[in-house]
Scaffold this motif. Structure first.
Motif, PDB file in Angstrom:
ATOM      1  N   THR A  14       0.878  -1.269  -0.057  1.00 25.53           N
ATOM      2  CA  THR A  14       0.081   0.131   0.047  1.00 25.53           C
ATOM      3  C   THR A  14       0.727   1.288  -0.100  1.00 25.53           C
ATOM      4  O   THR A  14       1.960   1.520   0.505  1.00 25.53           O
ATOM      5  CB  THR A  14      -0.939   0.009   1.227  1.00 25.53           C
ATOM      6  OG1 THR A  14      -1.687   1.240   1.165  1.00 25.53           O
ATOM      7  CG2 THR A  14      -0.114  -0.056   2.586  1.00 25.53           C
ATOM      8  N   ASP A  16      -0.743   3.951   0.802  1.00 24.92           N
ATOM      9  CA  ASP A  16      -1.367   4.760   1.872  1.00 24.92           C
ATOM     10  C   ASP A  16      -0.788   5.208   3.078  1.00 24.92           C
ATOM     11  O   ASP A  16      -1.230   5.818   4.319  1.00 24.92           O
ATOM     12  CB  ASP A  16      -2.870   3.951   2.449  1.00 24.92           C
ATOM     13  CG  ASP A  16      -3.652   4.110   1.069  1.00 24.92           C
ATOM     14  OD1 ASP A  16      -3.585   4.626   0.230  1.00 24.92           O
ATOM     15  OD2 ASP A  16      -4.705   3.349   1.201  1.00 24.92           O
ATOM     16  N   HIS A  17       0.559   4.698   3.337  1.00 25.73           N
ATOM     17  CA  HIS A  17       1.399   4.890   4.650  1.00 25.73           C
ATOM     18  C   HIS A  17       2.096   5.882   4.435  1.00 25.73           C
ATOM     19  O   HIS A  17       3.011   6.249   5.209  1.00 25.73           O
ATOM     20  CB  HIS A  17       1.793   3.742   5.340  1.00 25.73           C
ATOM     21  CG  HIS A  17       0.807   2.695   5.727  1.00 25.73           C
ATOM     22  ND1 HIS A  17       1.182   1.509   6.052  1.00 25.73           N
ATOM     23  CD2 HIS A  17      -0.480   2.728   6.198  1.00 25.73           C
ATOM     24  CE1 HIS A  17       0.027   0.843   6.609  1.00 25.73           C
ATOM     25  NE2 HIS A  17      -0.977   1.679   6.679  1.00 25.73           N
ATOM     26  N   ASN A  22      -2.336  12.508  -0.705  1.00 28.05           N
ATOM     27  CA  ASN A  22      -3.464  11.501  -0.964  1.00 28.05           C
ATOM     28  C   ASN A  22      -4.006  11.024   0.306  1.00 28.05           C
ATOM     29  O   ASN A  22      -4.908  10.314   0.662  1.00 28.05           O
ATOM     30  CB  ASN A  22      -2.847  10.343  -1.793  1.00 28.05           C
ATOM     31  CG  ASN A  22      -2.382  10.797  -3.070  1.00 28.05           C
ATOM     32  OD1 ASN A  22      -3.236  11.218  -3.931  1.00 28.05           O
ATOM     33  ND2 ASN A  22      -1.175  10.531  -3.229  1.00 28.05           N
ATOM     34  N   THR A  23      -2.994  11.315   1.359  1.00 29.30           N
ATOM     35  CA  THR A  23      -3.275  10.664   2.657  1.00 29.30           C
ATOM     36  C   THR A  23      -3.836  11.828   3.988  1.00 29.30           C
ATOM     37  O   THR A  23      -3.683  11.469   4.944  1.00 29.30           O
ATOM     38  CB  THR A  23      -2.235   9.937   3.089  1.00 29.30           C
ATOM     39  OG1 THR A  23      -1.061  10.479   3.181  1.00 29.30           O
ATOM     40  CG2 THR A  23      -1.934   8.659   2.108  1.00 29.30           C
ATOM     41  N   LYS A  24      -4.457  12.800   3.419  1.00 32.30           N
ATOM     42  CA  LYS A  24      -4.500  13.998   4.321  1.00 32.30           C
ATOM     43  C   LYS A  24      -5.534  13.422   5.429  1.00 32.30           C
ATOM     44  O   LYS A  24      -5.417  13.900   6.569  1.00 32.30           O
ATOM     45  CB  LYS A  24      -5.372  15.147   3.827  1.00 32.30           C
ATOM     46  CG  LYS A  24      -4.301  16.063   2.892  1.00 32.30           C
ATOM     47  CD  LYS A  24      -5.154  17.133   2.522  1.00 32.30           C
ATOM     48  CE  LYS A  24      -6.153  16.700   1.214  1.00 32.30           C
ATOM     49  NZ  LYS A  24      -6.090  17.694   0.451  1.00 32.30           N
ATOM     50  N   GLU A  26      -6.042  10.154   6.348  1.00 35.28           N
ATOM     51  CA  GLU A  26      -5.388   9.142   7.145  1.00 35.28           C
ATOM     52  C   GLU A  26      -4.674   9.741   8.209  1.00 35.28           C
ATOM     53  O   GLU A  26      -4.515   9.359   9.356  1.00 35.28           O
ATOM     54  CB  GLU A  26      -4.743   8.203   6.360  1.00 35.28           C
ATOM     55  CG  GLU A  26      -5.421   7.267   5.581  1.00 35.28           C
ATOM     56  CD  GLU A  26      -6.118   7.697   4.213  1.00 35.28           C
ATOM     57  OE1 GLU A  26      -5.644   8.987   4.082  1.00 35.28           O
ATOM     58  OE2 GLU A  26      -6.435   6.850   3.379  1.00 35.28           O
ATOM     59  N   TYR A  27      -3.793  10.749   7.672  1.00 38.74           N
ATOM     60  CA  TYR A  27      -2.865  11.719   8.523  1.00 38.74           C
ATOM     61  C   TYR A  27      -3.670  11.990   9.881  1.00 38.74           C
ATOM     62  O   TYR A  27      -3.424  11.815  10.906  1.00 38.74           O
ATOM     63  CB  TYR A  27      -2.119  12.659   8.005  1.00 38.74           C
ATOM     64  CG  TYR A  27      -1.479  13.532   8.814  1.00 38.74           C
ATOM     65  CD1 TYR A  27      -0.283  13.162   9.389  1.00 38.74           C
ATOM     66  CD2 TYR A  27      -1.866  15.100   9.344  1.00 38.74           C
ATOM     67  CE1 TYR A  27       0.419  13.914  10.435  1.00 38.74           C
ATOM     68  CE2 TYR A  27      -1.326  15.757   9.986  1.00 38.74           C
ATOM     69  CZ  TYR A  27      -0.091  15.094  10.488  1.00 38.74           C
ATOM     70  OH  TYR A  27       0.693  16.088  11.383  1.00 38.74           O
TER      71      TYR A  27
END
Ligand SMILES: *Cc1c(COP(=O)(O)O)cnc(C)c1O
Length: 502
Positions: A14, A16-17, A22-24, A26-27
């Motif tokens: 992934t 996504d880490h 792209n991961t605002k 998730e952050y």
């Protein structure tokens, strides 16, 4: 021929880490979850769980990263709570009075989060932009407070040990260059250096000896100077020590004075020592790792008189300015002395592209990649302000004096000094016992028992070869009553140990 550019993408691979646009979400989610765990850390009621080393070793499997399966962030946060947060030492806790670890200013944590997240590296302008200007502003601010001249400069370092290292390195290379025309940076060792001698008090921090060794000069290059009954360098003893080394054919090159010794918080007489350094024409370094920040107080500023004559200064904001580790600075009287550590690398800071408008801080640092540590301090000064910080420092000094006043007449205690800063060195004694060996055993027992039970963390140190206990007070929210409760615990443990062993 087939080019092997194909990479295999397995289901659990992934992107996504990675922190990016792209991961605002998730952050934000990660940080919010983490904050919940940190809030619960603040609710731990003891400074330490009191778990034994054997109990902590039982987490071996949880700590191991060998098993192939990854966890979710929730599972991992839960694990780190069990393994670490539940057993971490809480420096903010009022029963933690051991070492020079301060509670943290909230604005500093915001600064640290930004610094870590943006991940600015401050070694070159093209990696740091205004971060360079902010670091330079923090350096200018502290140089001004120390009344250094306009050509003074400095750089953030990893701590007092590294700052003291730079001081000895500069003192050595400057002496070799100005007296013998020797360029140690380019040509390496020279025989004269084996005779170079550095003077510091016998209560100075060990890093001067360690650094002399790391610099190839050895422990023997550092001459300990006797201290008076207030634990301050005796300036007559200093002159005698310098004269003696000269008679032996050695070459005095530097004096390291301490503004706030680690154990006693004592200030060497900077004004007098600065004159001695000038007279012998040798480097004058002030190690203000602990006491330097007291320049912000009304009560102690005068003890720093004379620091304006220093050739270099060490100051630790992570000791006494409520900053997370690392936050420390090395200051130098004349910015040109940074030539002894500067290096021009083709890929980073080629000499031919040197530009005053876009400075590369790497020229002043012995580190290459370096964190934007100045931001935490900047946030703290902007939000908390220097008056409040000065008040915090006066407060913890006052607490140390209050404890001293409360126990100095107590027949169960022997105090080693009157606190000049925020430490108090003392030992438990009892009228029945005279011999130091027994007292040493009791005092060590007290310290270990209080720590192992999670009741209180008190430090120990040695004075004249004997074990003493030490309070290091850095928490302005602490109260005299609470500290006297710790004193009572110490007394109870001591009496208990004594009666059960007799
Ligand atoms: C703590 C201390 C040091 C070392 O500083 P670090 O930041 O721990 O490397 C040096 N000098 C004195 C007087 C200290 O108290």
């Amino acid at each position: 021929m087939l080019l092997e550019t194909q990479i295999s993408l397995k289901p659990n691979h992934t992107l996504d880490h990675l922190f990016d646009a792209n991961t605002k979400e998730e952050y934000a989610e990660y940080i919010e979850k983490t904050v919940q765990y940190l809030k619960s850390f603040l609710e731990n009621d003891q400074f330490y769980s009191g778990a034994s080393p054997e109990e902590l070793r039982m987490f071996k499997n949880d700590i191991s990263v060998e098993s192939g399966d990854t966890l979710t962030i929730d599972e991992t946060l839960q694990k780190i709570k069990t393994v670490f947060l539940d057993h971490a030492i809480s420096f903010h806790h009022s029963n933690y009075v051991a070492h020079l670890n301060c509670p943290l200013a909230l604005p500093a944590l915001v600064g640290d989060l930004i610094a870590s997240t943006v991940n600015t590296a401050v070694e070159t302008w093209d990696q740091s932009t205004t971060a360079t200007l902010i670091e330079q502003e923090m350096i200018r601010w502290i140089c001004d407070l120390m009344n250094l001249p306009s050509q003074a400069d400095g750089v953030f370092t990893s701590g007092g040990t590294q700052s003291n290292f730079k001081a000895i390195l500069m003192a050595r290379d400057h002496y070799a260059f100005t007296h013998y025309g020797i360029n140690l940076k380019e040509n390496g060792w020279s025989d004269q250096v084996s005779r170079f001698r550095i003077f510091c008090s016998d209560k100075a921090h060990f890093s001067t000896k360690k650094n002399a060794a790391l610099l190839g000069m050895g422990y023997d290059a550092v001459i300990p100077v006797a201290t008076d009954d207030k634990m301050k360098m005796d300036s007559n003893a200093l002159v005698q020590a310098i004269e003696k080394e000269k008679q032996l054919g050695n070459i005095p090159i530097a004096i390291v004075a301490t503004a706030g010794t680690t154990d006693f918080g004592s200030f060497d007489p900077l004004q007098t020592i600065s004159k001695i350094a000038r007279e012998y024409d040798i480097w004058f370094h002030v190690d203000g790792a602990y006491g330097g920040c007291y320049v912000l107080t009304d009560t102690h500023r005068h003890l720093l008189n004379g620091i304006e004559h220093a050739d270099s200064i060490t100051i630790d904001f992570h000791k006494t300015l409520f900053q997370p580790v690392c936050s420390s600075a090395f200051l130098v009287r004349d910015t040109r002395h940074f030539k002894y550590v500067s290096y021009y690398a083709d890929y980073l800071n080629p000499l031919e592209h040197r530009d005053e408008e876009q400075p590369n801080l790497i020229e002043k640092s012995i580190q290459t990649t370096r964190r934007f540590d100045a931001l935490k301090l900047w946030f703290t000064l902007k939000v908390t302000g220097k008056e409040n910080l000065g008040f915090f420092l006066e407060k913890v000094h006052h607490l140390a004096v209050e404890v001293y006043e409360s126990i100095k007449e107590d027949t169960h205690f022997e105090v080693a000094h009157k606190p000049e800063l925020s430490t108090l060195v003392f030992r438990f004694k009892t009228p029945g016992i005279q011999d130091d060996k027994t007292l040493n055993a009791i005092n060590l027992h007290i310290k270990n028992t209080l720590f192992n039970s999670g009741q209180a963390s008190v430090a120990s140190t040695k004075l004249n070869g004997n074990i003493y206990l030490k309070f290091t007070l850095l928490n302005p929210r602490n109260r005299k009553e609470n500290l006297l409760d710790i004193i009572t615990m110490i007394k109870d443990q001591g009496i208990q140990y004594y009666t059960s062993n007799n």
